[in-house]
Motif scaffolding. Structure first.
Motif, PDB file in Angstrom:
ATOM      1  N   ALA A   3       0.822  -1.211   0.000  1.00 54.84           N
ATOM      2  CA  ALA A   3       0.000   0.000   0.000  1.00 54.84           C
ATOM      3  C   ALA A   3       0.851   1.253   0.000  1.00 54.84           C
ATOM      4  CB  ALA A   3      -0.931   0.006   1.215  1.00 54.84           C
TER       5      ALA A   3
ATOM      6  N   GLY B 204     -13.614  -0.596  -3.455  1.00 59.92           N
ATOM      7  CA  GLY B 204     -12.696  -1.660  -3.821  1.00 59.92           C
ATOM      8  C   GLY B 204     -13.335  -2.662  -4.747  1.00 59.92           C
TER       9      GLY B 204
ATOM     10  N   GLY C 103      -8.276  -5.013  -4.962  1.00 58.05           N
ATOM     11  CA  GLY C 103      -7.829  -3.627  -5.048  1.00 58.05           C
ATOM     12  C   GLY C 103      -8.677  -2.711  -4.193  1.00 58.05           C
ATOM     13  N   LYS C 104      -8.027  -1.726  -3.549  1.00 60.99           N
ATOM     14  CA  LYS C 104      -8.736  -0.840  -2.616  1.00 60.99           C
ATOM     15  C   LYS C 104      -8.240   0.593  -2.779  1.00 60.99           C
ATOM     16  CE  LYS C 104      -8.113  -4.785   0.401  1.00 60.99           C
ATOM     17  NZ  LYS C 104      -7.406  -5.298   1.598  1.00 60.99           N
ATOM     18  N   LEU C 105      -9.176   1.532  -2.813  1.00 61.22           N
ATOM     19  CA  LEU C 105      -8.874   2.959  -2.820  1.00 61.22           C
ATOM     20  C   LEU C 105      -9.557   3.586  -1.617  1.00 61.22           C
ATOM     21  CD1 LEU C 105      -9.474   3.770  -6.598  1.00 61.22           C
ATOM     22  CD2 LEU C 105      -7.258   3.483  -5.460  1.00 61.22           C
ATOM     23  N   SER C 106      -8.847   4.437  -0.893  1.00 60.91           N
ATOM     24  CA  SER C 106      -9.394   4.997   0.347  1.00 60.91           C
ATOM     25  C   SER C 106      -9.082   6.472   0.472  1.00 60.91           C
ATOM     26  CB  SER C 106      -8.840   4.246   1.566  1.00 60.91           C
ATOM     27  OG  SER C 106      -7.429   4.368   1.619  1.00 60.91           O
TER      28      SER C 106
ATOM     29  N   ARG D 249       0.169   5.814   0.391  1.00 59.99           N
ATOM     30  CA  ARG D 249      -0.781   6.894   0.602  1.00 59.99           C
ATOM     31  C   ARG D 249      -0.039   8.226   0.601  1.00 59.99           C
ATOM     32  NH1 ARG D 249      -2.497   6.422   7.064  1.00 59.99           N
ATOM     33  NH2 ARG D 249      -0.394   6.721   7.904  1.00 59.99           N
TER      34      ARG D 249
ATOM     35  N   PHE E  66      -3.997   3.818  -1.686  1.00 63.33           N
ATOM     36  CA  PHE E  66      -4.360   2.638  -2.471  1.00 63.33           C
ATOM     37  C   PHE E  66      -3.696   1.426  -1.824  1.00 63.33           C
ATOM     38  CE2 PHE E  66      -0.208   3.677  -4.148  1.00 63.33           C
ATOM     39  CZ  PHE E  66       0.380   2.448  -4.366  1.00 63.33           C
ATOM     40  N   GLU E  67      -4.311   0.272  -2.035  1.00 57.72           N
ATOM     41  CA  GLU E  67      -3.741  -0.976  -1.539  1.00 57.72           C
ATOM     42  C   GLU E  67      -4.072  -2.095  -2.497  1.00 57.72           C
ATOM     43  OE1 GLU E  67      -3.523  -2.193   2.761  1.00 57.72           O
ATOM     44  OE2 GLU E  67      -5.018  -3.676   2.105  1.00 57.72           O
TER      45      GLU E  67
END
Length: 376
Positions: free
Chosen positions: A261, A310, A291-294, A263, A276-277
């Motif tokens: 990840a 995600g 996939g993940k966006l935060s 940031r 993002f991760e």
């Protein structure tokens, strides 16, 4: 009626339906599928991996590398224990609502349920300028399911349905202890280890409605107790952060995973942090990607808002699974109140109960999370 009572199993059966179902179970166990949901196959295989161990992680669509800034980091990325200033005690829980939709060209079957989702308790203590230790207990996977299936009419008995029911409950827990070391002002690493354990029980019922009694029931359980560990590192300054963490798997019941990840904090838009991760589940074998966006935004000095979106992939997917989450925290003195809503969905080309026809099956589940932290 035949009665069979082997060790840890109980069976009352007409041999035909029971044998058919047992054969289906053996096929599912011998050839397991990667599943992350609350459907029929999930209950029988690897269950649902709980991604809301930390409320912060739940609010940020299940991120792991930066998923905790307190004691619950021992279950995600132990390097994040370095964020503890002096002492942190964390307690979180969630309730869950799940739904299964079996879809074909002429009909849609809905099954749903509610229950307890996650449960976490952890403490962490700074013992020196660079060392933080922590320990905790958390539920890490869930096998709950309660579904009823109405089979097509038996030609020998027109207008009479056959009913199948499966009820499953239980899951896996972790009890771990760990530590984080800050080697420099920007770099920290951590590791945690302990025991992953639990028990899951099942009860299957087969009933031909034209008979005056239940035709067969089949009950069984499994349990496990294995070592587990987590490891990770963080490289961070005031503007940019990056990290990686790894979670070990357990044979037949829990998949390993690795997450990477990054940031960045944007001072010119209210110190909003965007990240993002990428997570690989069962690396070096199935290699399923999540996939993940935060985004996290400070509203006030003692209040933060979180959100995330995600997607996930798995075996035999009908379409890409989607997830979203929202949440926040509010600090009053030394107490922080955290809350989150985390929703996930998954669609696959398969069926639910054996012999149940479908074009595809959609699963979705929503966690309603709340947590308390005591921070010094």
């Amino acid at each position: 009626m035949l009665h069979c009572l082997p060790d840890r199993f109980s069976l009352r059966c007409n041999s035909g339906p029971a044998l058919s179902f047992i054969t289906s179970i053996l096929i599912l166990v011998i050839v397991p599928a990667v599943c992350f949901g609350y459907g029929f196959h999930d209950a029988l295989n690897y269950g649902n991996r709980i991604t809301v161990i930390s409320v912060r992680s739940a609010a940020l669509v299940g991120i792991r590398v930066f998923g905790s800034q307190g004691a619950s980091a021992v279950f995600l990325n132990p390097a994040s224990l370095s964020n503890v200033n002096s002492f942190n005690m964390t307690s979180t829980t969630s309730s869950i609502a799940w739904r299964e939709e079996v879809v074909d060209s002429t009909n849609t079957v809905h099954r749903s349920g509610t229950g307890i989702g996650s449960l976490t308790g952890a403490v962490a203590l700074r013992t020196g300028s660079g060392l933080v230790i922590g320990a905790g207990v958390a539920k890490v996977s869930d096998h709950q399911y309660n579904g009823t299936h109405y089979l097509p009419d038996d030609p020998a008995h027109p207008n009479i349905d056959v009913v199948e029911m499966l009820e499953a409950e239980g899951g896996l827990w972790e009890a771990v202890g760990g530590a984080s070391w800050s080697f420099t002002g920007n770099f920290s690493a951590g590791v945690s280890a302990g025991l992953r354990f639990g028990e899951v029980s099942y009860e299957y019922v087969y009933d031909e409605k034209y008979t005056p009694h239940i035709d067969s029931t089949y009950s069984w359980t499994w349990d496990t107790s294995e070592a587990c560990y987590h490891a990770g590192f963080l490289l961070a300054d005031e503007e940019l952060s990056a990290g990686m963490c790894y979670t070990s798997g357990s044979s037949d019941h829990y998949y390993s995973s690795i997450s990477i990840a990054g940031r960045a904090r944007a001072e010119h838009i209210g110190n909003t942090t965007m990240g993002f991760e990428g997570e690989i589940v069962d690396p070096f074998d199935n290699n399923f990607f999540i996939g993940k966006l935060s985004i996290e935004t400070p509203i006030r000095d003692n209040m933060n808002m979180y959100a995330g979106v995600g997607f996930n992939e798995g075996e035999n997917m009908n379409r890409v699974g989607l997830a979203f989450s929202v949440g926040g925290n509010y600090r009053i003195g030394r107490v922080s109140i955290d809350c989150a809503l985390s929703h996930c969905g998954r669609s696959r080309k398969s069926t639910s109960f054996p012999n149940e026809y479908s074009d595809y099956v959609d699963d979705s589940w929503t966690h309603f999370c709340i947590g308390l932290q005591y921070v010094i």
